[in-house]
Design an enzyme around this catalytic site. Structure first.
Site, mmCIF file in Angstrom:
data_model
loop_
_atom_site.group_PDB
_atom_site.id
_atom_site.type_symbol
_atom_site.label_atom_id
_atom_site.label_comp_id
_atom_site.label_asym_id
_atom_site.label_seq_id
_atom_site.Cartn_x
_atom_site.Cartn_y
_atom_site.Cartn_z
ATOM 1 C CG ASP A 132 40.301 30.232 50.323
ATOM 2 O OD1 ASP A 132 41.466 30.141 50.732
ATOM 3 O OD2 ASP A 132 39.842 31.253 49.801
ATOM 4 C CG ASN A 158 35.212 39.118 42.528
ATOM 5 O OD1 ASN A 158 35.762 39.098 43.622
ATOM 6 N ND2 ASN A 158 34.891 38.011 41.871
ATOM 7 C CG HIS A 216 36.811 36.915 45.990
ATOM 8 N ND1 HIS A 216 37.200 36.215 44.874
ATOM 9 C CD2 HIS A 216 37.975 37.256 46.612
ATOM 10 C CE1 HIS A 216 38.516 36.124 44.839
ATOM 11 N NE2 HIS A 216 39.008 36.752 45.873
ATOM 12 C CD GLU A 242 34.716 34.233 43.129
ATOM 13 O OE1 GLU A 242 34.749 35.476 43.251
ATOM 14 O OE2 GLU A 242 35.678 33.583 42.677
#
Ligand code: PGA
Length: 244
Positions: free
Chosen positions: A67, A136, A138, A143
């Site tokens: 990313d 979280n 991810h 996400e």
């Protein structure tokens, strides 16, 4: 999913570097999928040490990062292009032409993402994909969502990710709000996956990844369905997981 428990961050980093080094030795022209973040820094440092000693040769390796922030130039110190050079590529004998990171400097999100998908596809997808995991759940910048994403796409970062990443910026206001990320489907195309995690703040996410239901609300949970996925994590990150 194979889980390897390590005593601490350094032990995690050494074991992860061993797995990556074995991949490079077994297939010198392998394709590696790489990650940024605090977690892999020790792994990259260890690999650079072995490279300097002549024990791990990256001259034929090609790499594809997960990313990049949208809107940052490649030389921006907050960009993942810059992170990869300063934390890894500048310290090993890799040909920079063989390293790839999504082009966050291209404002045309559709074009930048399609181009990256084409590159990863043409490379035959990673032999080994290294992943960190967000608090979280991810992976990359995928996400929590109501579906698993497919190819490279532009995402809006969640508040929790912006807050977690703001430690690397002067303030949360400076964290870009969007990123280009490989999709979950692309990540699952890798022939083997290595997830690394350390620290108590990852314990819930690591438990959910390894033992929770497979759900796009925890993107990493889909790794339970991968046929060759290894998790290397320290005691603190594995605190909620049963000893096997
Ligand atoms: P970290 O990030 O290594 O900085 O904890 C991991 C991630 O968010 O994927």
């Amino acid at each position: 999913m194979k889980i390897i428990r390590t005593t601490d961050y350094d032990d995690m980093s050494r074991k992860a570097a061993n797995v990556i080094s074995a991949q490079v030795i077994l297939k010198p022209d392998c394709v590696l999928g790489l990650a940024t973040g605090s977690t892999p820094i020790g792994t990259y440092r260890q690999l650079a040490e072995w490279n300097a000693k002549g024990d791990c040769d990256f001259s034929q390796v090609s790499t594809y990062n997960l990313d990049e922030y949208r809107g940052l130039t490649h030389d921006d110190p907050q960009s993942y292009h810059y992170f990869m050079r300063t934390n890894f590529f500048d310290h090993i004998n890799i040909d920079l032409a063989n390293t790839h990171v999504p082009d966050g400097s291209n404002p045309d999100a559709a074009a930048a993402c399609a181009e990256y998908d084409r590159l990863v596809h043409d490379a035959g997808y990673p032999d080994l994909q290294l992943l960190g995991i967000g608090r979280n759940g991810h992976i990359g910048f995928n996400e929590p969502d109501d579906h698993f994403s497919k190819g490279t796409h532009c995402v809006d970062l969640t508040e929790s990710t912006i807050e977690a990443n703001s430690r690397l910026f002067e303030s949360a206001d400076q964290v870009p709000r969007q990123a280009y990320t490989m999709g979950v489907q692309t990540i699952m195309y890798a022939r083997s996956i290595l997830v690394i995690a350390n620290g108590a703040d990852k314990a819930d996410a690591v438990w959910a990844m390894c033992y929770g239901p497979v759900t796009p609300q925890v993107p990493a949970s889909i790794l339970q369905l991968h046929t060759n996925c290894t998790v290397i994590a320290d005691e603190a990150a594995l605190a909620r997981c049963p000893q096997e």
